[in-house]
Design a protein around this motif. Structure first.
Motif, PDB file in Angstrom:
ATOM      1  N   PRO A 144      25.684  -0.746  -0.708  1.00 20.72           N
ATOM      2  CA  PRO A 144      26.256   0.679  -1.102  1.00 20.72           C
ATOM      3  C   PRO A 144      25.521   1.255  -2.173  1.00 20.72           C
ATOM      4  O   PRO A 144      24.909   0.785  -3.025  1.00 20.72           O
ATOM      5  N   VAL A 148      29.573   3.943  -4.922  1.00 22.05           N
ATOM      6  CA  VAL A 148      30.168   3.732  -3.748  1.00 22.05           C
ATOM      7  C   VAL A 148      30.880   2.324  -3.770  1.00 22.05           C
ATOM      8  O   VAL A 148      30.177   1.190  -3.736  1.00 22.05           O
ATOM      9  N   SER A 149      31.992   2.118  -3.317  1.00 25.35           N
ATOM     10  CA  SER A 149      32.763   0.893  -3.389  1.00 25.35           C
ATOM     11  C   SER A 149      32.697   0.070  -2.111  1.00 25.35           C
ATOM     12  O   SER A 149      32.420   0.943  -1.051  1.00 25.35           O
ATOM     13  N   PRO A 151      35.191  -0.836  -0.009  1.00 29.37           N
ATOM     14  CA  PRO A 151      36.080  -0.159   0.994  1.00 29.37           C
ATOM     15  C   PRO A 151      35.717   0.987   1.514  1.00 29.37           C
ATOM     16  O   PRO A 151      35.576   1.324   2.665  1.00 29.37           O
ATOM     17  N   GLN A 152      34.843   1.847   0.571  1.00 32.24           N
ATOM     18  CA  GLN A 152      34.282   3.208   1.100  1.00 32.24           C
ATOM     19  C   GLN A 152      33.135   3.186   1.804  1.00 32.24           C
ATOM     20  O   GLN A 152      32.967   3.961   2.877  1.00 32.24           O
ATOM     21  N   ALA A 153      32.348   2.090   1.714  1.00 34.92           N
ATOM     22  CA  ALA A 153      31.255   1.841   2.378  1.00 34.92           C
ATOM     23  C   ALA A 153      31.377   1.305   3.977  1.00 34.92           C
ATOM     24  O   ALA A 153      31.092   1.670   4.862  1.00 34.92           O
ATOM     25  N   LEU A 155      34.436   2.241   5.472  1.00 36.71           N
ATOM     26  CA  LEU A 155      34.915   3.358   6.172  1.00 36.71           C
ATOM     27  C   LEU A 155      33.716   4.134   6.638  1.00 36.71           C
ATOM     28  O   LEU A 155      33.687   4.652   7.689  1.00 36.71           O
ATOM     29  N   ILE A 156      32.630   4.195   5.881  1.00 36.86           N
ATOM     30  CA  ILE A 156      31.617   5.297   6.310  1.00 36.86           C
ATOM     31  C   ILE A 156      30.894   4.439   7.599  1.00 36.86           C
ATOM     32  O   ILE A 156      30.469   5.063   8.576  1.00 36.86           O
ATOM     33  N   PHE A 201      24.757   6.922   0.897  1.00 36.69           N
ATOM     34  CA  PHE A 201      25.920   5.969   0.616  1.00 36.69           C
ATOM     35  C   PHE A 201      26.004   4.491   0.863  1.00 36.69           C
ATOM     36  O   PHE A 201      26.567   3.978   0.224  1.00 36.69           O
ATOM     37  N   THR A 202      25.398   4.278   2.073  1.00 32.85           N
ATOM     38  CA  THR A 202      25.515   2.679   2.756  1.00 32.85           C
ATOM     39  C   THR A 202      24.452   2.192   3.065  1.00 32.85           C
ATOM     40  O   THR A 202      24.180   1.001   3.258  1.00 32.85           O
TER      41      THR A 202
END
Length: 259
Positions: A144, A148-149, A151-153, A155-156, A201-202
């Protein structure tokens, strides 16, 4: 008699899901497994090399890596697609399983050899490139981005893999009569677009095996669960969506070309 009939039907359904005939009767299975292993080996080896090389160049990092992976996947699918389907990705295999395009046992074998190929590819590059360069670039590990947490990673990764598997389903649907152009190119372009959008982001894995190989070789499991859960969720959702909503129910049936 009814009990016997019910048992026969249950056995047929179980056999249909498991795909025992793919294991016992498919004489080409070993070629398909070799194709998936080799394809994933090439993907991870050259993809990781691209991530390492870009650290020391003046080229735009995100654009260069996006093009490398997109062109690479398109080329690999073009070469092995007629043998194994060119999955080279456990999330693609999972999506095609839920859509009914591959049976369970064969899917499990595909995922095993995909991960073996990914580990071999990462290990090859780890041995072939000087240690200092590998350590500096992290062998193309997917992590990540700053801020970027997990959970956010997740989702992406789910979103971009959803798009990838949806494109795979659409361009490889043998029932469609409207398809033109190159399926491998379309798949490669979807990967390029997703990489260009979310590498910061990821790292834009879209592929659990692609993340697993470098993580195992480098011994770094930071946020690794994200790169399994996200792509698998995205692939499975895409498989269900295509199977029950977008798939043409009969040969040549399409509501988009009736004008």
């Amino acid at each position: 008699m009814k009990t016997d009939y019910a048992m026969d039907e249950m056995q047929k359904k179980t056999g249909s899901i498991l795909g025992l005939s793919d294991i016992t009767e498919n004489k080409l299975l070993w070629r398909q497994l070799v194709a998936e292993l080799l394809g994933t080996f090439i993907l991870v080896a050259i993809g990781c090399a691209a991530c390492i090389a870009i650290v020391e160049s003046n080229a735009p990092k995100t654009t260069s890596i996006a093009l490398a992976f997109g062109l690479l996947v398109g080329s690999i699918v073009q070469v092995i697609g007629h043998v194994s389907g060119g999955h080279i990705n456990p999330a693609v295999t999972a999506g095609l399983f839920v859509s009914g395009d591959i049976k369970l046992l064969k899917a499990v074998l595909y995922i095993i050899v995909q991960n073996l190929g990914a580990v071999a590819g990462a290990a090859f590059i780890r041995l072939a490139i000087p240690d200092a360069r590998v350590e500096n670039a992290g062998l193309g590990l997917t992590l990540p981005g700053p801020g970027v947490s997990d959970p956010q990673a997740l989702l992406i990764e789910a979103l971009i893999t959803f798009l990838l598997v949806l494109v795979v389903q659409g361009v490889c649907d043998a029932r469609r009569s409207d398809l033109k152009g190159s399926a491998p190119l379309a798949i490669g372009l979807s990967i390029t677009a997703c990489h260009a959008a979310v590498i910061p982001f990821t790292g834009s894995s879209m592929n659990p095996a692609r993340s697993f190989g470098p993580a195992l070789v480098m011994g770094d499991w930071t946020s690794h669960w994200v790169y399994w859960a996200g792509p698998i969720i995205g692939g499975v959702v895409a498989g269900f969506l295509y199977r029950f909503i977008f798939r043409i129910s009969k040969d040549g049936e399409s509501g988009s070309y009736d004008f």
